[in-house]
Design a protein around this motif. Structure first.
Motif, mmCIF file in Angstrom:
data_model
loop_
_atom_site.group_PDB
_atom_site.id
_atom_site.type_symbol
_atom_site.label_atom_id
_atom_site.label_comp_id
_atom_site.label_asym_id
_atom_site.label_seq_id
_atom_site.Cartn_x
_atom_site.Cartn_y
_atom_site.Cartn_z
ATOM 1 N N LEU A 294 18.934 -0.806 74.281
ATOM 2 C CA LEU A 294 18.709 -1.939 75.181
ATOM 3 C C LEU A 294 18.812 -1.431 76.616
ATOM 4 N N PHE A 295 17.830 -1.783 77.434
ATOM 5 C CA PHE A 295 17.813 -1.380 78.841
ATOM 6 C C PHE A 295 17.991 -2.624 79.704
ATOM 7 N N ALA A 296 19.095 -2.647 80.452
ATOM 8 C CA ALA A 296 19.373 -3.756 81.365
ATOM 9 C C ALA A 296 18.953 -3.342 82.767
ATOM 10 N N GLU A 297 18.013 -4.070 83.345
ATOM 11 C CA GLU A 297 17.480 -3.734 84.666
ATOM 12 C C GLU A 297 18.177 -4.571 85.744
ATOM 13 N N VAL A 298 18.780 -3.879 86.694
ATOM 14 C CA VAL A 298 19.541 -4.544 87.750
ATOM 15 C C VAL A 298 18.628 -5.404 88.626
ATOM 16 N N ARG A 299 19.077 -6.613 88.880
ATOM 17 C CA ARG A 299 18.374 -7.512 89.792
ATOM 18 C C ARG A 299 19.425 -8.187 90.668
ATOM 19 N N ILE A 300 19.463 -7.799 91.941
ATOM 20 C CA ILE A 300 20.485 -8.336 92.859
ATOM 21 C C ILE A 300 20.082 -9.730 93.303
ATOM 22 N N MET A 301 20.995 -10.666 93.149
ATOM 23 C CA MET A 301 20.759 -12.065 93.498
ATOM 24 C C MET A 301 21.657 -12.457 94.670
ATOM 25 N N VAL A 302 21.057 -13.111 95.652
ATOM 26 C CA VAL A 302 21.845 -13.590 96.805
ATOM 27 C C VAL A 302 21.856 -15.116 96.779
ATOM 28 N N ARG B 90 13.335 -13.974 78.129
ATOM 29 C CA ARG B 90 14.382 -13.057 78.600
ATOM 30 C C ARG B 90 14.123 -11.615 78.161
ATOM 31 N N TYR B 91 13.675 -11.428 76.939
ATOM 32 C CA TYR B 91 13.551 -10.085 76.385
ATOM 33 C C TYR B 91 12.102 -9.590 76.373
ATOM 34 N N VAL C 160 15.834 -6.137 79.278
ATOM 35 C CA VAL C 160 16.330 -7.420 79.759
ATOM 36 C C VAL C 160 16.759 -7.266 81.213
ATOM 37 N N GLN C 161 16.609 -8.316 82.008
ATOM 38 C CA GLN C 161 17.058 -8.268 83.404
ATOM 39 C C GLN C 161 18.555 -8.567 83.468
ATOM 40 N N LEU C 162 19.225 -7.898 84.424
ATOM 41 C CA LEU C 162 20.666 -8.060 84.612
ATOM 42 C C LEU C 162 20.940 -8.564 86.027
ATOM 43 N N PRO C 163 21.117 -9.867 86.215
ATOM 44 C CA PRO C 163 21.399 -10.391 87.554
ATOM 45 C C PRO C 163 22.803 -9.982 88.019
ATOM 46 N N VAL D 97 28.411 -1.386 85.306
ATOM 47 C CA VAL D 97 27.501 -1.195 86.431
ATOM 48 C C VAL D 97 28.131 -0.188 87.395
ATOM 49 N N PRO D 98 27.508 0.971 87.619
ATOM 50 C CA PRO D 98 28.064 1.945 88.567
ATOM 51 C C PRO D 98 27.997 1.408 90.005
ATOM 52 N N PRO D 99 28.928 1.802 90.866
ATOM 53 C CA PRO D 99 28.852 1.401 92.275
ATOM 54 C C PRO D 99 27.540 1.877 92.900
ATOM 55 N N GLY D 100 27.013 1.078 93.823
ATOM 56 C CA GLY D 100 25.806 1.450 94.530
ATOM 57 C C GLY D 100 24.538 1.282 93.707
ATOM 58 N N SER D 101 24.519 0.345 92.778
ATOM 59 C CA SER D 101 23.328 0.104 91.946
ATOM 60 C C SER D 101 22.365 -0.822 92.674
ATOM 61 N N SER D 102 21.153 -0.363 92.908
ATOM 62 C CA SER D 102 20.132 -1.169 93.571
ATOM 63 C C SER D 102 19.263 -1.871 92.532
ATOM 64 N N SER D 103 18.528 -2.886 92.988
ATOM 65 C CA SER D 103 17.594 -3.581 92.109
ATOM 66 C C SER D 103 16.588 -2.589 91.527
#
Length: 324
Positions: free
Chosen positions: A283-291, A218-219, A228-231, A256-262
């Motif tokens: 700590l840096f959380a990287e956005v990952r959009i999950m469908v 994870r880290y 770390v990734q943030l689903p 999470v601000p509105p309009g955050s892309s992966s």
């Protein structure tokens, strides 16, 4: 095993530098450590490798080993290596004369012969300098040693107590060590007086534990920063949300601000590795959009409705809207 050359044991040339010797030792120690290798001969091989490294990693001990071979522990200081080699040659060929340098710097002549006892030869010559007969060259401090300390990200983050097993004379010894919170990969932790044993009553050397932070599913650790990734669901990414994220120190909340892309990175200050002497990492959380892989009938209807009214074209140059 007792007669094998230490360089041969580590698989390095006699010209090897300190770093090359360290690399060879680490590789062999990982292979033969009893906690990892259950082969019946692994423990003896591990002891052999550790002894070779203990000798060759200390410049002074290595110098004596290069000069006198396996007898380096028995030969007094000040003995001329060339004279000693001639004496050894004479012991196997019926005898010859040689010279050694005495405790006051004077040259001392000796005679050799078949079956010569070199401890008697040199011990008598230097008797009185250190006490025991045959050990008169004085105390020799133990060599400093190094060992790798594998840690998980969580262990490195929180620190604490840890039990480690190290080779010693006649077996293994167990140590309880304290790991400081926020230890970094490659950081050396010094344990005074826990290194190689000294001779003639001299103190032990020091032991340096080198922290090695293992890969984590994870880290990812970079210095004191943690990634770390943030689903997120598409709705959370589009509308914004406050969600929980796991960190090595426990759960944290990230906005999470509105309009955050992966790929967008959200920074949580001070949530990285601790720093006993300064500011902690981030700590840096990287956005990952999950469908979802499958949709209910209602979800499909709503997604189709959204697709019909949305003007967003993510494949355009601007990645924005295609119409007002």
């Amino acid at each position: 095993m007792a007669d094998r050359d230490f360089y041969e044991i580590l698989g390095v040339p006699r010209t090897a530098g300190r770093e090359e010797i360290q690399r060879a030792y680490r590789k062999l120690a990982r292979s033969y450590h009893p906690d990892v290798n259950k082969d019946p001969g692994a423990e003896d091989r591990f002891k052999e490798v550790s002894e070779a490294y203990e000798v060759l990693s200390d410049p002074e001990t290595r110098r004596r080993y290069d000069a006198f071979g396996r007898d380096f522990r028995q030969v007094p200081e000040g003995v001329d290596p060339a004279a000693y080699a001639r004496a050894r040659a004479g012991a196997g060929t019926g005898g010859r004369a040689g010279w050694a340098r005495g405790p006051a710097g004077q040259e001392v002549r000796f005679e050799t012969g078949e079956g010569i006892d070199f401890e008697e030869l040199f011990g008598g010559m230097f008797r009185g300098r250190g006490g025991r007969r045959g050990r008169g060259w004085g105390p020799m401090p133990g060599a400093d040693q190094e060992a790798e300390l594998p840690l998980t990200v969580e262990e490195a983050h929180r620190g604490g107590r840890r039990t480690i097993t190290l080779p010693g004379r006649g077996g293994f010894r167990t140590l309880e060590v304290t790991i400081p919170p926020g230890v970094r990969d490659g950081q050396r932790v010094r344990l005074a007086g826990q290194g190689g044993e000294g001779a003639g009553g001299a103190k032990r050397g020091d032991l340096y534990l080198i922290a090695r932070i293992s890969d984590h599913p994870r880290y990812r650790v970079e210095g004191r920063d943690i990634h770390v990734q943030l689903p997120l669901t598409p709705a959370e990414a589009a509308l914004g949300a406050t969600v929980a994220v796991e960190t090595p120190g426990g759960e944290a909340k990230v906005k999470v601000p509105p309009g955050s892309s992966s790929g967008r990175r959200l920074r949580l200050r001070g949530q990285g590795m601790p720093n006993p002497r300064g500011d902690p990492g981030d700590l840096f959380a990287e956005v990952r959009i999950m469908v979802p892989r499958t949709l209910s009938a209602e979800e499909r209807r709503l997604y189709e409705q959204l697709a019909g009214v949305s003007s967003v074209n993510p494949r355009s140059e601007s990645g924005g809207r295609t119409r007002p």
